[in-house]
Design an enzyme around this catalytic site. Structure first.
Site, PDB file in Angstrom:
ATOM      1  N   ASP A   1       0.857  -1.187   0.000  1.00 24.30           N
ATOM      2  CA  ASP A   1       0.000   0.000   0.000  1.00 24.30           C
ATOM      3  C   ASP A   1       0.894   1.237   0.000  1.00 24.30           C
ATOM      4  OD1 ASP A   1      -1.720   2.095   0.485  1.00 24.30           O
ATOM      5  OD2 ASP A   1      -2.793   1.091   2.117  1.00 24.30           O
TER       6      ASP A   1
ATOM      7  N   ASN B   1       2.656   4.560 -11.048  1.00 20.40           N
ATOM      8  CA  ASN B   1       1.438   4.483 -11.853  1.00 20.40           C
ATOM      9  C   ASN B   1       0.160   4.314 -11.018  1.00 20.40           C
ATOM     10  OD1 ASN B   1      -0.138   3.650 -14.420  1.00 20.40           O
ATOM     11  ND2 ASN B   1      -0.300   1.858 -13.073  1.00 20.40           N
TER      12      ASN B   1
ATOM     13  N   THR C   1      -9.719   0.931 -19.358  1.00 22.82           N
ATOM     14  CA  THR C   1      -9.147   0.088 -18.294  1.00 22.82           C
ATOM     15  C   THR C   1     -10.253  -0.217 -17.283  1.00 22.82           C
ATOM     16  OG1 THR C   1      -8.593   1.885 -16.776  1.00 22.82           O
ATOM     17  CG2 THR C   1      -6.974   1.408 -18.513  1.00 22.82           C
TER      18      THR C   1
ATOM     19  N   TYR D   1      -9.155  15.309  -8.373  1.00 22.43           N
ATOM     20  CA  TYR D   1      -8.317  14.399  -9.164  1.00 22.43           C
ATOM     21  C   TYR D   1      -7.343  15.192 -10.041  1.00 22.43           C
ATOM     22  CZ  TYR D   1      -7.089  10.812 -12.611  1.00 22.43           C
ATOM     23  OH  TYR D   1      -6.399   9.959 -13.435  1.00 22.43           O
TER      24      TYR D   1
HETATM   25  N1  LIG Z   1      -7.921   4.981 -17.298  1.00 24.66           N
HETATM   26  C1  LIG Z   1      -7.853   6.259 -17.615  1.00 24.66           C
HETATM   27  O1  LIG Z   1      -8.693   6.794 -18.363  1.00 24.66           O
HETATM   28  C2  LIG Z   1      -6.724   7.110 -17.109  1.00 24.66           C
HETATM   29  C3  LIG Z   1      -6.496   8.356 -17.721  1.00 24.66           C
HETATM   30  C4  LIG Z   1      -5.448   9.158 -17.275  1.00 24.66           C
HETATM   31  C5  LIG Z   1      -4.643   8.716 -16.234  1.00 24.66           C
HETATM   32  N2  LIG Z   1      -4.881   7.505 -15.644  1.00 24.66           N
HETATM   33  C6  LIG Z   1      -4.003   7.099 -14.550  1.00 24.66           C
HETATM   34  O2  LIG Z   1      -3.420   5.859 -14.886  1.00 24.66           O
HETATM   35  C7  LIG Z   1      -3.036   5.175 -13.691  1.00 24.66           C
HETATM   36  C8  LIG Z   1      -3.505   3.732 -13.799  1.00 24.66           C
HETATM   37  O3  LIG Z   1      -4.914   3.738 -13.929  1.00 24.66           O
HETATM   38  P1  LIG Z   1      -5.764   2.570 -14.629  1.00 24.66           P
HETATM   39  O4  LIG Z   1      -6.645   3.205 -15.601  1.00 24.66           O
HETATM   40  O5  LIG Z   1      -4.876   1.465 -15.033  1.00 24.66           O
HETATM   41  O6  LIG Z   1      -6.696   2.169 -13.389  1.00 24.66           O
HETATM   42  P2  LIG Z   1      -6.792   0.807 -12.524  1.00 24.66           P
HETATM   43  O7  LIG Z   1      -7.793   1.135 -11.463  1.00 24.66           O
HETATM   44  O8  LIG Z   1      -6.994  -0.343 -13.419  1.00 24.66           O
HETATM   45  O9  LIG Z   1      -5.329   0.704 -11.878  1.00 24.66           O
HETATM   46  C9  LIG Z   1      -4.916   1.463 -10.751  1.00 24.66           C
HETATM   47  C10 LIG Z   1      -4.173   0.510  -9.830  1.00 24.66           C
HETATM   48  O10 LIG Z   1      -3.646   1.259  -8.704  1.00 24.66           O
HETATM   49  C11 LIG Z   1      -3.778   0.419  -7.568  1.00 24.66           C
HETATM   50  N3  LIG Z   1      -3.763   1.205  -6.325  1.00 24.66           N
HETATM   51  C12 LIG Z   1      -4.719   2.081  -5.908  1.00 24.66           C
HETATM   52  N4  LIG Z   1      -4.386   2.558  -4.694  1.00 24.66           N
HETATM   53  C13 LIG Z   1      -3.204   1.972  -4.340  1.00 24.66           C
HETATM   54  C14 LIG Z   1      -2.386   2.051  -3.203  1.00 24.66           C
HETATM   55  N5  LIG Z   1      -2.717   2.811  -2.136  1.00 24.66           N
HETATM   56  N6  LIG Z   1      -1.237   1.333  -3.171  1.00 24.66           N
HETATM   57  C15 LIG Z   1      -0.911   0.527  -4.216  1.00 24.66           C
HETATM   58  N7  LIG Z   1      -1.668   0.397  -5.324  1.00 24.66           N
HETATM   59  C16 LIG Z   1      -2.814   1.118  -5.394  1.00 24.66           C
HETATM   60  C17 LIG Z   1      -5.128  -0.283  -7.771  1.00 24.66           C
HETATM   61  O11 LIG Z   1      -5.262  -1.436  -6.957  1.00 24.66           O
HETATM   62  C18 LIG Z   1      -5.088  -0.572  -9.264  1.00 24.66           C
HETATM   63  O12 LIG Z   1      -4.564  -1.877  -9.533  1.00 24.66           O
HETATM   64  C19 LIG Z   1      -3.662   5.967 -12.540  1.00 24.66           C
HETATM   65  O13 LIG Z   1      -2.658   6.767 -11.923  1.00 24.66           O
HETATM   66  C20 LIG Z   1      -4.683   6.855 -13.225  1.00 24.66           C
HETATM   67  O14 LIG Z   1      -4.889   8.071 -12.517  1.00 24.66           O
HETATM   68  C21 LIG Z   1      -5.905   6.684 -16.063  1.00 24.66           C
END
Ligand SMILES: NC(=O)c1ccc[n+]([C@@H]2O[C@H](COP(=O)([O-])OP(=O)(O)OC[C@H]3O[C@@H](n4cnc5c(N)ncnc54)[C@H](O)[C@@H]3O)[C@@H](O)[C@H]2O)c1
Length: 253
Positions: free
Chosen positions: A59, A86, A186, A151
């Site tokens: 975490d 990430n 995602t 955010y």
């Molecule tokens: N999907 C989108 O449209 C999008 C767009 C721009 C940016 N992002 C960014 O991309 C990154 C990945 O997002 P995603 O779309 O793959 O979402 P996702 O929810 O599939 O992945 C995020 C991961 O972070 C993990 N996580 C959350 N809190 C945590 C913690 N305290 N410690 C360890 N792990 C933790 C979750 O368990 C999850 O596996 C994020 O930073 C998100 O802000 C996503």
């Protein structure tokens, strides 16, 4: 070609740590870097069921847990060369919508989490001659979108941190960059749709907002992360790379 690295296998022998590595973009990045030769360590609150990679249920809001996990990775592999910050969580609403606790909770993951993991990994990154940090920011850091006040603030701060760290560590040879994705297909977006009163309308709106009229794939973001992390990109630092189907810079109607 004069480079010491073979394109396609330029990560051979390098150790890459990916936070949020079981999520959509994180798992695509793990797959991508691993296919190009990296030894991948995945950190996530959700324990990975994929035994392909070293994984640790960590975490990133807990500094002791982060220190433990990073020390264990360095001991297991003998090095850390690449860090992909990430992991992230979302939040909706305008500036009045979230309590202090919610503001602290989201900053605690999206910004302070990246600080904790980078701080813990820094002694090992300093020992690598191809060290690289890549942060996952977002298009909302640069474009005002409605109901994303909290955010967007975390991602704007992460972009500022990216440039500050790039300046701090340039003399040490550690490159620091970020990707800035638009809306990517995602589990994150699947959750947003599931929580929506009208998922079909919301999905259509998300697609319509993208100039290419489609969502971005996790693998497209992973490809950009790998480009920035690669030793072949050795002159690229302090860069925020959009992966956004044109959203940052195009107006098509
Ligand atoms: N999907 C989108 O449209 C999008 C767009 C721009 C940016 N992002 C960014 O991309 C990154 C990945 O997002 P995603 O779309 O793959 O979402 P996702 O929810 O599939 O992945 C995020 C991961 O972070 C993990 N996580 C959350 N809190 C945590 C913690 N305290 N410690 C360890 N792990 C933790 C979750 O368990 C999850 O596996 C994020 O930073 C998100 O802000 C996503």
């Amino acid at each position: 070609m004069s480079s010491a690295y073979t394109p396609g296998q330029e990560f051979a022998g390098l150790v890459a740590v990916i936070t949020g590595g079981t999520g959509g973009i994180g798992s695509a990045t793990a797959e991508y870097l691993s296919a190009r030769g990296a030894k991948v360590a995945v950190l996530d609150v959700n324990q990975s069921t994929d035994s392909t990679y070293y994984s640790d249920r960590c975490d990133i809001t807990d500094d002791a847990d982060v220190q433990r996990a990073i020390t264990a990775i360095a001991k297991h592999f003998g090095a850390i060369d690449i860090l992909i910050n990430n992991a992230g969580i979302g939040a909706g609403g305008d500036v009045t919508a979230n309590s202090d606790e919610e503001w602290l909770k989201v900053f605690n993951v999206n910004l302070f989490g990246a600080v904790r993991v980078t701080r813990a990994a820094m002694p090992y990154l300093k020992q690598s001659n191809v060290a690289s940090v890549v942060n996952t920011a977002s298009v909302v850091a640069d474009i005002g979108l409605p109901n994303r006040a909290l955010y967007s603030s975390t991602k704007g701060a992460l972009e500022a941190l990216t440039r500050a760290m790039a300046a701090d560590y340039i003399a040490a040879g550690i490159r620091v960059n970020a990707v800035s994705p638009g809306t990517a297909d995602t589990p994150w977006v699947a959750r947003l749709l599931a929580e929506s009163a009208d998922p079909a309308a919301m999905s259509a709106n998300l697609v319509a907002r993208q100039p290419m009229k489609r969502l971005i794939t996790a693998h497209e973001v992973a490809h950009a992360i790998a480009y920035l992390a690669s030793p072949l990109s050795s002159s690229t630092t302090g860069t925020i790379l959009p992966v956004d189907a044109g959203l940052h810079s195009l107006r098509t109607s």
